[in-house]
Design an enzyme around this catalytic site. Structure first.
Site, PDB file in Angstrom:
ATOM      1  CB  ILE A 158     -34.163 -60.391  38.376  1.00 37.84           C
ATOM      2  CG1 ILE A 158     -34.523 -60.195  36.646  1.00 37.84           C
ATOM      3  CG2 ILE A 158     -32.970 -61.152  37.976  1.00 37.84           C
ATOM      4  CD1 ILE A 158     -32.710 -59.814  35.805  1.00 37.84           C
ATOM      5  CG  ASP A 159     -35.647 -56.775  43.494  1.00 40.17           C
ATOM      6  OD1 ASP A 159     -36.343 -57.995  43.600  1.00 40.17           O
ATOM      7  OD2 ASP A 159     -34.401 -55.855  44.271  1.00 40.17           O
ATOM      8  CE  LYS A 160     -40.135 -50.499  38.075  1.00 37.34           C
ATOM      9  NZ  LYS A 160     -41.042 -48.810  38.871  1.00 37.34           N
ATOM     10  CB  THR A 162     -32.318 -56.255  39.693  1.00 36.93           C
ATOM     11  OG1 THR A 162     -31.986 -55.881  40.354  1.00 36.93           O
ATOM     12  CG2 THR A 162     -30.395 -57.044  38.521  1.00 36.93           C
TER      13      THR A 162
END
Length: 348
Positions: A158-160, A162
């Protein structure tokens, strides 16, 4: 090439550049109007043109006192061009004692509740301080070789910025079993993933699906764009859970649950922006909505101003254990900053 260097520079040599000492060249009359990458390639024997282009885009080249990020930049006669090649990165991530919020762990896998700001695996600009570094420290050599050198044990990410749940494999058997479930995205198997997204406005319908292909933006390679043709197929299913705002007025924001049928970079962020409801705090795909902050009263105004990431939380993760086939389901509470905004929105 003229061997004499201008004052304050050093002569260019043909030795391999493997440290951070600058290499400085002076463009010559025949370089006038040529692309920067072509001029560098003509004067430096040690790097391919592709490598030089990558160094330019990474901000490692200056013309005069100015950093140039475009390989197609046109050089003028007499330009002083400075190239700095960073030291080679370590081939393997190193263990780092970074605290982890471990939701579940056994001999085969580990489930983490990731905080905002933690990058999942090393990459450009993030060679240390990642979840992988923390996992290597926590799990030791058991992760070695699983999923690749730079991404040991990583099945999905998952994104940094998120927050929320992700599962990591601790051996090859677990990695293969989990990877197969994530590749299926729950279409025929037991995998479930659900995200909470706080977005501006609200879709008219109660639920829907975004089916829009995605690809790297040609204008900004750090961003993703929706394409009518080409790109990669991407499907997001969404459902409105709450709408916020005064009665008899259009909602100012809404809480939406998103479930993915594909797993593309920035998928939820781009798809929600595409339908006119970008995520609160998302400066890549919803920066134009920051002006809305000033319309709110305190404490919501300050909460929104200080919230400098996308309001996206991976709150549900379920899968079949790769060894026992037991169905495992995990849920994560919203982080405090996200929950605080939600609470204030409910009071509008």
């Amino acid at each position: 090439m003229n061997d004499k260097s201008p004052e304050g520079t050093q002569p260019l040599t043909n030795s391999v550049i493997a440290d951070e000492q600058p290499t400085i060249i002076q463009s010559e009359p025949e370089d006038t109007g040529r692309r920067l990458d072509a001029v560098l390639a003509a004067h430096i024997d040690d790097f391919s043109r592709n490598r030089l282009q990558a160094l330019i885009r990474a901000g490692q080249v200056q013309v005069g006192q100015r950093t140039v990020l475009e390989p197609k930049y046109r050089v003028c006669a007499g330009d002083t061009i400075t190239l700095i090649v960073p030291e080679p990165e370590a081939a393997e991530p190193q263990p780092e004692d970074i605290p982890l919020n471990i939701v579940y762990e056994d001999d085969d896998l580990i489930v983490i509740d990731k905080p905002a700001g933690l990058v999942v695996h090393p990459g450009a600009g993030n060679t240390t301080g990642t979840l992988v570094n923390a996992l290597i420290h926590h799990c030791g050599t058991s992760l070695s070789g699983i999923g690749g050198v730079k991404r040991p044990g990583i099945v999905h990410r998952i994104d940094k910025d998120t927050t929320g749940l992700l599962v990591v494999a601790k051996n090859d058997m677990a990695h293969q079993g989990l990877a197969a479930q994530f590749a299926d995205h729950g279409r025929t198997g037991p995998l479930e993933r659900a995200y909470k997204a706080l977005v501006w406005g609200a879709p008219v319908a109660a639920k829907g699906t975004v089916d829009a292909n995605l690809a790297r933006s040609t204008a900004n390679r750090q961003k993703i764009s929706v394409l009518k043709t080409g790109g990669r197929h991407a499907i997001t299913h969404w459902q409105v859970q709450e709408r916020f705002g005064p009665q008899d007025e259009a909602p100012v924001a809404s809480l939406i649950e998103c479930r993915l049928e594909t797993g593309r970079t920035h998928q939820i962020r781009v798809h929600m922006s595409h339908i006119g409801n970008p995520l609160i705090g998302d400066m890549d795909y919803g920066s134009g909505f920051r002006t809305k902050y000033n319309k709110f009263q305190e404490p919501l105004k300050s909460q929104l101003s200080e919230f400098r990431r996308q309001a996206l939380h991976a709150g549900l993760l379920a899968f079949a254990h790769p060894r026992t086939q037991e169905f495992m389901k995990f849920e994560s509470e919203l982080p405090a900053d996200f929950a605080g905004i939600l609470q204030s929105l409910r009071k509008i």
